[in-house]
Structure formats: C-alpha cells, structure tokens
Design a protein around this motif. Sequence first.
Motif, PDB file in Angstrom:
ATOM      1  N   ARG A  59       0.818  -1.211   0.000  1.00 24.94           N
ATOM      2  CA  ARG A  59       0.000   0.000   0.000  1.00 24.94           C
ATOM      3  C   ARG A  59       0.848   1.256   0.000  1.00 24.94           C
ATOM      4  O   ARG A  59       0.633   2.174  -0.809  1.00 24.94           O
ATOM      5  CB  ARG A  59      -0.927   0.008   1.227  1.00 24.94           C
ATOM      6  N   SER A  60       1.822   1.311   0.891  1.00 27.36           N
ATOM      7  CA  SER A  60       2.615   2.529   1.045  1.00 27.36           C
ATOM      8  C   SER A  60       3.552   2.774  -0.130  1.00 27.36           C
ATOM      9  O   SER A  60       3.928   3.910  -0.395  1.00 27.36           O
ATOM     10  CB  SER A  60       3.418   2.468   2.355  1.00 27.36           C
ATOM     11  N   ASN A  61       3.928   1.718  -0.838  1.00 24.62           N
ATOM     12  CA  ASN A  61       4.843   1.856  -1.976  1.00 24.62           C
ATOM     13  C   ASN A  61       4.145   1.682  -3.320  1.00 24.62           C
ATOM     14  O   ASN A  61       4.812   1.634  -4.356  1.00 24.62           O
ATOM     15  CB  ASN A  61       5.977   0.834  -1.859  1.00 24.62           C
ATOM     16  N   ARG A  62       2.817   1.547  -3.292  1.00 31.01           N
ATOM     17  CA  ARG A  62       2.031   1.360  -4.506  1.00 31.01           C
ATOM     18  C   ARG A  62       2.552   0.180  -5.333  1.00 31.01           C
ATOM     19  O   ARG A  62       2.664   0.261  -6.563  1.00 31.01           O
ATOM     20  CB  ARG A  62       2.005   2.638  -5.345  1.00 31.01           C
ATOM     21  N   ALA A  63       2.874  -0.874  -4.643  1.00 34.29           N
ATOM     22  CA  ALA A  63       3.379  -2.096  -5.293  1.00 34.29           C
ATOM     23  C   ALA A  63       2.238  -3.110  -5.343  1.00 34.29           C
ATOM     24  O   ALA A  63       2.062  -3.902  -4.421  1.00 34.29           O
ATOM     25  CB  ALA A  63       4.569  -2.665  -4.512  1.00 34.29           C
ATOM     26  N   TYR A  64       1.474  -3.086  -6.438  1.00 36.83           N
ATOM     27  CA  TYR A  64       0.227  -3.835  -6.468  1.00 36.83           C
ATOM     28  C   TYR A  64       0.309  -5.178  -7.203  1.00 36.83           C
ATOM     29  O   TYR A  64      -0.705  -5.694  -7.665  1.00 36.83           O
ATOM     30  CB  TYR A  64      -0.878  -2.975  -7.089  1.00 36.83           C
ATOM     31  N   ASN A  65       1.508  -5.726  -7.315  1.00 33.08           N
ATOM     32  CA  ASN A  65       1.648  -7.128  -7.695  1.00 33.08           C
ATOM     33  C   ASN A  65       2.868  -7.687  -6.983  1.00 33.08           C
ATOM     34  O   ASN A  65       3.683  -6.931  -6.440  1.00 33.08           O
ATOM     35  CB  ASN A  65       1.725  -7.330  -9.221  1.00 33.08           C
ATOM     36  N   TYR A  66       2.983  -8.992  -6.941  1.00 36.17           N
ATOM     37  CA  TYR A  66       4.008  -9.610  -6.098  1.00 36.17           C
ATOM     38  C   TYR A  66       5.425  -9.268  -6.538  1.00 36.17           C
ATOM     39  O   TYR A  66       6.333  -9.203  -5.700  1.00 36.17           O
ATOM     40  CB  TYR A  66       3.814 -11.136  -6.064  1.00 36.17           C
ATOM     41  N   ARG A  67       5.661  -9.006  -7.834  1.00 34.54           N
ATOM     42  CA  ARG A  67       7.014  -8.679  -8.278  1.00 34.54           C
ATOM     43  C   ARG A  67       7.412  -7.279  -7.833  1.00 34.54           C
ATOM     44  O   ARG A  67       8.544  -7.049  -7.388  1.00 34.54           O
ATOM     45  CB  ARG A  67       7.122  -8.804  -9.791  1.00 34.54           C
ATOM     46  N   LYS A  68       6.470  -6.330  -7.911  1.00 34.91           N
ATOM     47  CA  LYS A  68       6.772  -4.978  -7.435  1.00 34.91           C
ATOM     48  C   LYS A  68       7.024  -4.984  -5.935  1.00 34.91           C
ATOM     49  O   LYS A  68       7.894  -4.271  -5.434  1.00 34.91           O
ATOM     50  CB  LYS A  68       5.617  -4.033  -7.780  1.00 34.91           C
ATOM     51  N   PHE A  69       6.240  -5.804  -5.211  1.00 34.55           N
ATOM     52  CA  PHE A  69       6.466  -5.947  -3.776  1.00 34.55           C
ATOM     53  C   PHE A  69       7.868  -6.477  -3.505  1.00 34.55           C
ATOM     54  O   PHE A  69       8.586  -5.962  -2.634  1.00 34.55           O
ATOM     55  CB  PHE A  69       5.431  -6.902  -3.174  1.00 34.55           C
ATOM     56  N   ALA A  70       8.273  -7.510  -4.245  1.00 34.13           N
ATOM     57  CA  ALA A  70       9.602  -8.099  -4.054  1.00 34.13           C
ATOM     58  C   ALA A  70      10.704  -7.100  -4.375  1.00 34.13           C
ATOM     59  O   ALA A  70      11.731  -7.041  -3.687  1.00 34.13           O
ATOM     60  CB  ALA A  70       9.747  -9.350  -4.925  1.00 34.13           C
ATOM     61  N   ASP A  71      10.496  -6.278  -5.406  1.00 30.61           N
ATOM     62  CA  ASP A  71      11.497  -5.272  -5.772  1.00 30.61           C
ATOM     63  C   ASP A  71      11.685  -4.252  -4.649  1.00 30.61           C
ATOM     64  O   ASP A  71      12.803  -3.782  -4.402  1.00 30.61           O
ATOM     65  CB  ASP A  71      11.079  -4.560  -7.055  1.00 30.61           C
ATOM     66  N   VAL A  72      10.586  -3.895  -3.977  1.00 30.18           N
ATOM     67  CA  VAL A  72      10.672  -2.958  -2.858  1.00 30.18           C
ATOM     68  C   VAL A  72      11.333  -3.623  -1.654  1.00 30.18           C
ATOM     69  O   VAL A  72      12.235  -3.056  -1.024  1.00 30.18           O
ATOM     70  CB  VAL A  72       9.264  -2.450  -2.466  1.00 30.18           C
ATOM     71  N   LEU A  73      10.897  -4.829  -1.323  1.00 39.84           N
ATOM     72  CA  LEU A  73      11.376  -5.507  -0.121  1.00 39.84           C
ATOM     73  C   LEU A  73      12.860  -5.834  -0.197  1.00 39.84           C
ATOM     74  O   LEU A  73      13.602  -5.635   0.777  1.00 39.84           O
ATOM     75  CB  LEU A  73      10.580  -6.796   0.110  1.00 39.84           C
ATOM     76  N   TYR A  74      13.321  -6.333  -1.338  1.00 37.39           N
ATOM     77  CA  TYR A  74      14.697  -6.825  -1.446  1.00 37.39           C
ATOM     78  C   TYR A  74      15.684  -5.789  -1.993  1.00 37.39           C
ATOM     79  O   TYR A  74      16.839  -6.128  -2.239  1.00 37.39           O
ATOM     80  CB  TYR A  74      14.739  -8.076  -2.329  1.00 37.39           C
ATOM     81  N   HIS A  75      15.228  -4.562  -2.191  1.00 34.04           N
ATOM     82  CA  HIS A  75      16.118  -3.509  -2.688  1.00 34.04           C
ATOM     83  C   HIS A  75      17.313  -3.326  -1.719  1.00 34.04           C
ATOM     84  O   HIS A  75      17.130  -3.332  -0.505  1.00 34.04           O
ATOM     85  CB  HIS A  75      15.337  -2.198  -2.809  1.00 34.04           C
ATOM     86  N   PRO A  76      18.551  -3.215  -2.233  1.00 38.56           N
ATOM     87  CA  PRO A  76      18.959  -3.015  -3.629  1.00 38.56           C
ATOM     88  C   PRO A  76      19.348  -4.306  -4.360  1.00 38.56           C
ATOM     89  O   PRO A  76      19.892  -4.254  -5.465  1.00 38.56           O
ATOM     90  CB  PRO A  76      20.185  -2.106  -3.484  1.00 38.56           C
ATOM     91  N   LYS A  79      17.118  -7.614  -8.110  1.00 38.06           N
ATOM     92  CA  LYS A  79      17.245  -8.394  -9.341  1.00 38.06           C
ATOM     93  C   LYS A  79      17.500  -9.871  -9.040  1.00 38.06           C
ATOM     94  O   LYS A  79      17.041 -10.751  -9.767  1.00 38.06           O
ATOM     95  CB  LYS A  79      18.372  -7.833 -10.208  1.00 38.06           C
ATOM     96  N   ILE A  80      18.247 -10.127  -7.967  1.00 36.45           N
ATOM     97  CA  ILE A  80      18.543 -11.516  -7.594  1.00 36.45           C
ATOM     98  C   ILE A  80      17.434 -12.094  -6.728  1.00 36.45           C
ATOM     99  O   ILE A  80      16.771 -13.062  -7.097  1.00 36.45           O
ATOM    100  CB  ILE A  80      19.891 -11.602  -6.851  1.00 36.45           C
ATOM    101  N   TRP A  81      17.214 -11.478  -5.567  1.00 44.21           N
ATOM    102  CA  TRP A  81      16.273 -12.046  -4.599  1.00 44.21           C
ATOM    103  C   TRP A  81      14.830 -11.843  -5.000  1.00 44.21           C
ATOM    104  O   TRP A  81      13.959 -12.662  -4.651  1.00 44.21           O
ATOM    105  CB  TRP A  81      16.541 -11.461  -3.213  1.00 44.21           C
ATOM    106  N   GLY A  82      14.556 -10.780  -5.749  1.00 42.34           N
ATOM    107  CA  GLY A  82      13.203 -10.591  -6.258  1.00 42.34           C
ATOM    108  C   GLY A  82      12.837 -11.687  -7.247  1.00 42.34           C
ATOM    109  O   GLY A  82      11.705 -12.187  -7.254  1.00 42.34           O
ATOM    110  N   THR A  83      13.805 -12.076  -8.061  1.00 40.89           N
ATOM    111  CA  THR A  83      13.575 -13.158  -9.017  1.00 40.89           C
ATOM    112  C   THR A  83      13.393 -14.492  -8.306  1.00 40.89           C
ATOM    113  O   THR A  83      12.523 -15.290  -8.672  1.00 40.89           O
ATOM    114  CB  THR A  83      14.751 -13.249 -10.012  1.00 40.89           C
ATOM    115  N   VAL A  84      14.203 -14.736  -7.274  1.00 38.54           N
ATOM    116  CA  VAL A  84      14.062 -15.968  -6.491  1.00 38.54           C
ATOM    117  C   VAL A  84      12.686 -16.022  -5.835  1.00 38.54           C
ATOM    118  O   VAL A  84      12.013 -17.066  -5.845  1.00 38.54           O
ATOM    119  CB  VAL A  84      15.167 -16.060  -5.415  1.00 38.54           C
TER     120      VAL A  84
END
Length: 363
Positions: A59-76, A79-84
């Motif tokens: 909600r707070s990052n406007r990440a409305y699908n699981y890949r966008k969520f993963a990109d926010v959570l695993y930043h920086p 690319k690696i952990w979001g894909t996993v």
Amino acid sequence: MSGFSLAAVWFGSHCGGGFATGTLAVTYYVKFGAWALIMPLIALLIMVVVVVIQWEVCRSNRAYNYRKFADVLYHPQEKIWGTVFEIMFVVDVVMALAIVFSSAGNLIQGFIPVPYIVATAIFVVIIVALTMFGSQFLLRIGSILSVVLIVCLTLTSISGISANSGNLVSIVSNWETSGSFGSALWSAVLYGSFQCACLATTHAVTEELPDHKSSLWAGIFGFVLNGAMMMLTACMLLSYYPDCIGKNLPTFEILSGLNMPWLLIAYSAALFLALVTTAITCTSSLTARAETFVSKVIKNATTCRVICSAVVLIICFCVAQFGLLAIIQKGYSFIGYLCFPLVIFPTLILGPKRIKKTQEDEA
C-alpha cells in the motif's frame, strides 16, 4: 470496508481445495490428535503478522503485484532475490491451483456425467470469466463468496461434530495425542510457512486500501475468519480421529457416511465456492504479473487478461496430474522450508524498514 474485503479475498485464497476438503488439516494438524486444537492458531498467527506487513509495504509503496512488492522488499538486491521470490511464489501458486483443479474436476463429475477433462474445462471457463474483470470485481465477489462459504462450512462442520461428538469429547478430556508437542508445533509452523508464500496472491488487491489502519483491520478480520474456520474444521475432523487419517477427501467421506443427502449437497456447494475463490485469487495474481509482458504485444486489456488467465490455468491443469496428496505432502513442505529464509525473515526484518522509509519520504 476495504479491510474486510481484503480479508475475505485472503480467506478465499486460503480456504481452497486442500483446506475445504480437510486434507491439509489432517496432514498438518489432526494426525497429532488433541494438539489440533492449538496448532492452527499458532500457524495463523505467523501468517497474520507476515501478511499485514506485506500489505502495508504494498500500500505505502504502490506495489500492487508480487514482483513490485519483491522489488521494494529486497532492494537493492531485487534483481537476484526478487527473481528468487517470484519463482518460489509462482511454483507455490501453481501447486495451489493444481489442487483446485484436481478437486474441482472430481466434484463436477459427481453432478454432471462428463469426462474428467470436460469437467475441468468447465471450471477453467468459469475462472477465466471471473478473473477478467479486475481487482475491484474480485474484492466484491470475494466478499460475497466468502460469506456464503463460511455459512456452508459452518453448517456442515457443526453437523459433522454433532453426529460423532462423543469421540471429540473423549479425545479432549483424555487429551489423546499422537507424536510429541515438538512435532506438532513444527508441523504447524511449516504450515504457516508455506502459506506465507501464497500470501502474495492478495497483493493485487491492496490498491483498494486507503490507509495503514485498513491494513491492520484487514489482518484482524482475516485472523477471525481464517481462525474460526480452521478451528471448526479441526474439531469436525477430530471427531472422527483416527479414522480420517490417510483419506484423500476426508471431509467428503465423513459426510457421505452420515446418510444426510442435504448435508452432502450443502458441503459440495461450499467446496465449489472454496475452489472458485481460491482459483480467482491465485489466477488474478499470476495474471496481473503476466499482463506486464503480454500487454506490450496485445493492447486490448480484456483480451490480454483472458489469454494470460487461460495460459496460467492450462499450466496448472498439467501439474494437477501429479495428484492431491503428493502436492500437499511433498510440494508444500518443500516450499515451507524455503519460505523461512526467503519470505518470512525478510518480511519481518526488512518490511518495517521499507514502511518507515516511505513514511519519512512522504513526510
């Protein structure tokens, strides 16, 4: 109201083929006897803490699908952990949908004399039609179906308990158990863990949350809905312990032996609703991600959504051929082990940091 709607969507995705058939409850709780009265709540507590953090990150990052969520959570290192994370999530959801297919095909065959492949094709058409309308439609229909599902499951569970309550009373009063407390606890934790991989199916509808309080209320509603049904199902199955152990469809077999045709029809309706709610939630989650690629080629949004949904469901139908018990006992347990380092710990550790950073940036 959006909090309850999101909780209903979560309940719909959780209360699927394995849950409504009783197979998951027997495999992870009831086989330990009286411990089944405690362990479902421990598993659910793990799920609630994780999902509320994930909803608020979305909600707070406007990440409305699981890949966008993963990109926010695993930043920086997204690319690696979001894909996993994405690979693990897709595998988990495909297994969940495969269970739905396996159960739906058999259920439809019980009422319509058609081949198995035709029965599953009918179910595919229904799900594709429901998922093509987007997240707002899923919230509305998810709330309605979940209410009907709760009523049906409550009715069948209470009837099942009443028919063999003496066994339940004996098990509880004598605290009859099988296996140690540690084994029962680990099984509950493992259940909560692999369910955490599937929580991302709800990310697609978090855009309807207006503020952080709605995320918290959604978690509270979700705990009540899921907890009540998990405990009621566990008590019903425990009433027939240990005879229910090892059955492919334990709840269906129990109700079939009660000589109450109306009860079996009510349960069949509840099971079908459970399969529908799980299928539309899981399919919409994968479809939302697939659309980011297919929409570059197919510009019409409705056509794009239908094609993506159909492809997802066809893949899941193929996986369903491995069988219900094999997927639940082997596939889900494997995902459960992976979820600890890849989903649960990162969510608990990194999630609050991402939420706080977004709040600071907005301030």
